[in-house]
Design an enzyme around this catalytic site. Sequence first.
Site, PDB file in Angstrom:
ATOM      1  N   GLU A 280     -41.109  25.951  24.335  1.00 15.44           N
ATOM      2  CA  GLU A 280     -40.282  26.129  24.476  1.00 15.44           C
ATOM      3  C   GLU A 280     -38.411  25.745  25.047  1.00 15.44           C
ATOM      4  O   GLU A 280     -38.087  27.063  25.022  1.00 15.44           O
ATOM      5  CB  GLU A 280     -39.934  24.854  26.058  1.00 15.44           C
TER       6      GLU A 280
ATOM      7  N   ASP B  30     -41.209  23.177  37.229  1.00 13.58           N
ATOM      8  CA  ASP B  30     -40.508  22.250  36.247  1.00 13.58           C
ATOM      9  C   ASP B  30     -39.798  20.819  36.659  1.00 13.58           C
ATOM     10  O   ASP B  30     -40.048  19.711  36.705  1.00 13.58           O
ATOM     11  CB  ASP B  30     -39.849  22.625  34.692  1.00 13.58           C
TER      12      ASP B  30
HETATM   13  N1  HPA Z   1     -39.325  20.392  28.593  1.00 12.12           N
HETATM   14  C1  HPA Z   1     -39.500  18.546  27.736  1.00 12.12           C
HETATM   15  N2  HPA Z   1     -39.172  18.113  28.266  1.00 12.12           N
HETATM   16  C2  HPA Z   1     -38.705  17.747  29.863  1.00 12.12           C
HETATM   17  C3  HPA Z   1     -38.646  18.853  30.875  1.00 12.12           C
HETATM   18  C4  HPA Z   1     -39.117  20.204  30.114  1.00 12.12           C
HETATM   19  O1  HPA Z   1     -39.110  21.075  30.811  1.00 12.12           O
HETATM   20  N3  HPA Z   1     -37.884  18.722  31.920  1.00 12.12           N
HETATM   21  C5  HPA Z   1     -38.377  17.097  32.219  1.00 12.12           C
HETATM   22  N4  HPA Z   1     -38.459  16.879  30.319  1.00 12.12           N
HETATM   23 ZN    ZN Z   2     -41.327  20.644  31.491  1.00  8.52          ZN
END
Ligand code: HPA
Ligand code: ZN
Length: 340
Positions: free
Chosen positions: A203, A281
Amino acid sequence: MSGDSLRSFVHALPKVELHVHLVGSASVDTVLALARRHPAAGVPTDRAELERFYAFRDFDHFLRVYWAVQSMLTDRHDIRLLVTGLAAELARQNVRYAEVTVTPYNHLLDGMAGEELLSGLTEGRALAAVEHGVDLAWCFDIPGEKGVRAGRETLLFALRERPEGLVAFGLGGPEVGVGRAMFEPFFTAAREAGLHSVPHAGETTGPATVWAALHDLGAERIGHGTSATADPALLAYLAEHRIPLEVCPTSNVATRQVPSIAAHPVRRMLDHGVVVTLNTDDPPMFGATLEGEYLAVATELGLGRAELAGLAANAVRASFLGEERKTALLREIEAVAAAR
Ligand code: HPA
Ligand code: ZN
């Protein structure tokens, strides 16, 4: 297809959400109410201010905001309110089933008793099914920035408590400076106990993190995996082994990992035969809805009805639902796709 007919098509598809964080699903109204009760958390009590609070400069800024909201949750009533609020919103969008990420270690550090968290989840899940017709399952995830201690405690909590509906084990938080490999023993133990491995990877860092999630953590799905498109061998591996990506386009734009939906690599993932699923998300924090994600990839990336139905079917197949339920949902999707 007109905008209205596209919208009604997306609504009619029975949908599954595989990547949504419980804290990040708190509605704006709920966050405003919590903020009035907990002024020390520094979360705005005014709608317009909260909107500005949710304008993220980068991923780390997003996490700080997320933790501020999390810190206001104190007991089972708060947790149940989040769970039922999420279920009502999912039902409104014709989402039938969701795998919801919960981060027990963070709630425990914030001072919530484990039994409060568990009661809130269990009561909320029962209400979600009865009142909203939405089935929920849980993924307990490790907050990676808190290191191996968080890994050990999350594993122990998951295996000791094992609430009904717990199906998966995850890893979230920042990726920069937080290698996946150190969590290998906890994922191995979780998998041996029958939980599915669904870490975040790729990500906010490059494809090496996705490889580590696959090799070290036995990932069965990848949370995000956005950067996988930088590595053709990884795309080929994901496609060949049918490892689904939990793609969250609006989230990636909101945390500034991707400049726009139009520039999102989801098209490239699909072109390489990768199993893509669409997810939100942290929906109210990003102004996202699951229907909105389907509409956005249709309008911004030119996906047609058959491809949208394909994405809905991918999510069903990539879920941890039983085979019977999967077959029924896939039939429904086929019928919707054929009817229009
Ligand atoms: N990534 C990592 N940690 C997180 C995310 C995410 O998209 N959303 C909430 N905690
Ligand atoms: Zn996430």
